[in-house]
Design an enzyme around this catalytic site. Structure first.
Site, mmCIF file in Angstrom:
data_model
loop_
_atom_site.group_PDB
_atom_site.id
_atom_site.type_symbol
_atom_site.label_atom_id
_atom_site.label_comp_id
_atom_site.label_asym_id
_atom_site.label_seq_id
_atom_site.Cartn_x
_atom_site.Cartn_y
_atom_site.Cartn_z
ATOM 1 N N HIS A 63 -2.144 10.249 -0.922
ATOM 2 C CA HIS A 63 -2.319 9.062 -1.771
ATOM 3 C C HIS A 63 -2.111 9.387 -3.252
ATOM 4 O O HIS A 63 -1.646 8.551 -4.013
ATOM 5 C CB HIS A 63 -3.705 8.439 -1.525
ATOM 6 C CG HIS A 63 -3.716 7.541 -0.330
ATOM 7 N ND1 HIS A 63 -3.321 6.225 -0.376
ATOM 8 C CD2 HIS A 63 -4.041 7.767 0.974
ATOM 9 C CE1 HIS A 63 -3.407 5.680 0.819
ATOM 10 N NE2 HIS A 63 -3.849 6.598 1.667
ATOM 11 N N ASP A 102 1.276 -14.844 12.642
ATOM 12 C CA ASP A 102 0.126 -15.466 11.984
ATOM 13 C C ASP A 102 -0.773 -14.352 11.445
ATOM 14 O O ASP A 102 -1.421 -13.640 12.212
ATOM 15 C CB ASP A 102 -0.637 -16.329 12.991
ATOM 16 C CG ASP A 102 -1.717 -17.184 12.333
ATOM 17 O OD1 ASP A 102 -2.259 -16.757 11.292
ATOM 18 O OD2 ASP A 102 -2.031 -18.256 12.872
ATOM 19 N N GLU A 109 0.841 -1.203 0.000
ATOM 20 C CA GLU A 109 0.000 0.000 0.000
ATOM 21 C C GLU A 109 0.875 1.252 0.000
ATOM 22 O O GLU A 109 1.509 1.578 1.014
ATOM 23 C CB GLU A 109 -0.934 0.018 1.214
ATOM 24 C CG GLU A 109 -1.817 1.258 1.247
ATOM 25 C CD GLU A 109 -2.717 1.347 2.467
ATOM 26 O OE1 GLU A 109 -3.253 2.440 2.713
ATOM 27 O OE2 GLU A 109 -2.874 0.336 3.164
ATOM 28 N N LYS A 113 -9.085 -15.733 15.731
ATOM 29 C CA LYS A 113 -9.091 -15.277 14.335
ATOM 30 C C LYS A 113 -10.453 -14.775 13.868
ATOM 31 O O LYS A 113 -10.803 -14.891 12.701
ATOM 32 C CB LYS A 113 -8.571 -16.387 13.414
ATOM 33 C CG LYS A 113 -7.133 -16.788 13.755
ATOM 34 C CD LYS A 113 -6.620 -17.942 12.933
ATOM 35 C CE LYS A 113 -5.191 -18.296 13.358
ATOM 36 N NZ LYS A 113 -4.657 -19.468 12.656
#
Length: 401
Positions: A395, A305, A100, A230
């Protein structure tokens, strides 16, 4: 059987992907053969996926099945970030893996403002990992009997669980939820420098064997989703999971104006309108601007993870105008991380931990404080950009397609 014969066996369906190692002399050879089959099957060229330096012999044993190579994600650094914590009290450079545009630059701006203001203050609130199986009794009254049995035998269950691990400790079993004839006990452990999911799973399984032997009940699943692993969940916001960490700072008015190009009152209004009211209106469980960006980037860079990003994105940002100075804080109640085991042993990930000085044992709480400081840096920068009207411009300049 030679390479061509193995590839043809895969194409014809006579050999399964997971069986390739049986016909090869090394994991690296199996990787190459499997990738060649995928290239032919998909009419693709995987030259870049084939270009890697990881020890695939080692990775194949613990980290990946049916490997065909690796992907590459750009990694940048932000900093220095001054951290004032109990476990980390120094300046660090943050390794951040992301595609990004503008993210690393934004975090870097936050680091610069924080360090100029004297550093971010970090604190560990708690350290625990959970596993919550689902147990079925014959009735609601039977479920209550199971609950009472668990509570009355805690010391024995603790000793039993800890026979399975050198590092895990059973802290408590709380809450123990009952829904009809189902019982959901939440086993809470400390796990040291390991993230600990495998550790607590094995320890809990040992307890369930005893529970079934001494109660008229059976366990339906080792995870009953009250853990909660999760997935975003209110119980993790309230009770905490993994490392629960907080970070805060007071930034003098002149730094807010010169470095962040805005004012404390403007930041406070954006935080209330966006992070608090906007999030509440949407039914969000995360009352922040973008914790997931920082969590994801530092997780990828250090072998965590990645699925736990969904938990790490939970948290609340607060901001106060203190006579022109800005008080700013982030709260991360659910941060499952490790400095040993799992993906941290992969060579590139371990180098990311080395950049931070937290590779190996007795480093995980130091790492947790650094992650909290990183999240505050990125959160501060984005909220400031929004309040100053600079987000779209950043951006366009750094991340446009």
């Amino acid at each position: 059987m030679n390479r061509e014969e193995i590839v043809n066996g895969l194409i014809e369906g006579k050999i399964k992907l997971y069986q390739v190692e049986k016909y090869t002399s090394s994991a690296n050879e199996a990787v190459d053969i499997r990738r060649e089959f995928i290239e032919k099957f998909s009419s693709s060229s995987l030259d870049k996926i084939a270009d890697y330096t990881l020890d695939m012999e080692k990775a194949s044993k613990k980290n990946i099945e049916n490997p065909i190579g690796t992907i590459q994600i750009p990694i940048g650094v932000a900093g220095p970030l001054k951290v004032n914590g109990k476990y980390c009290n120094r300046e660090v450079y943050l390794p951040l893996a992301t595609s990004e545009g503008a993210l690393v630059a934004s975090i870097n701006r936050g680091c610069s403002s924080i360090t100029l203001a004297g550093g971010v203050n970090t604190n560990i609130i708690s350290d625990k990992m959970t596993r919550a199986p689902v147990i079925k009794a014959k009735s609601a009254s039977g479920a209550i009997e199971v609950k009472n049995w668990i509570e009355n035998n805690f010391d024995e269950l603790k000793s039993l669980a800890e026979t399975t691990t050198n590092h895990g400790k059973l802290i408590k079993i709380d809450p123990i939820l009952i829904v009809g004839s189902y019982v959901y006990p939440r086993f809470v452990y400390s796990t040291g420098d390991s993230m600990g999911m495998n550790m607590v799973t094995i320890a809990t399984e040992k307890i369930l064997e005893k529970l079934e032997n001494e109660n008229d009940a059976i366990h339906i699943a080792l995870s009953g989703n009250v853990c909660v692993d999760k997935k975003p969940a209110s119980i993790n916001m309230i009770e905490g999971r993994g490392k629960s960490v907080t970070a805060d700072i007071i930034i003098p008015e002149d730094i807010v104006k010169t470095k962040l190009k805005t004012t404390a009152s403007s930041i406070v209004e954006v935080n209330i309108a966006k992070n608090l009211i906007g999030s509440a209106s949407a039914g969000s469980m995360a009352f922040n601007a973008h914790y997931a960006n920082m969590i994801g980037a530092i997780f990828l860079a250090t072998g965590q993870d990645v699925a736990h990003v969904v938990e790490g994105s939970l948290g609340i940002t607060t901001a106060e105008d203190r006579n022109g100075d800005l008080y700013f804080s982030v709260n991360l109640p659910d941060l499952p991380i490790a400095t040993v085991g799992g993906g941290t042993s992969l060579e590139t990930a371990n180098e990311g931990l080395q950049i931070l000085g937290v590779s190996g044992s007795n480093k995980v709480l130091e790492f947790a404080e650094i992650v909290a400081g990183c999240v505050l840096a990125g959160e501060l920068s984005l909220v400031s950009a929004l309040s100053a009207g600079h987000l779209a411009r950043a951006h366009k300049e750094l991340g446009r397609e």
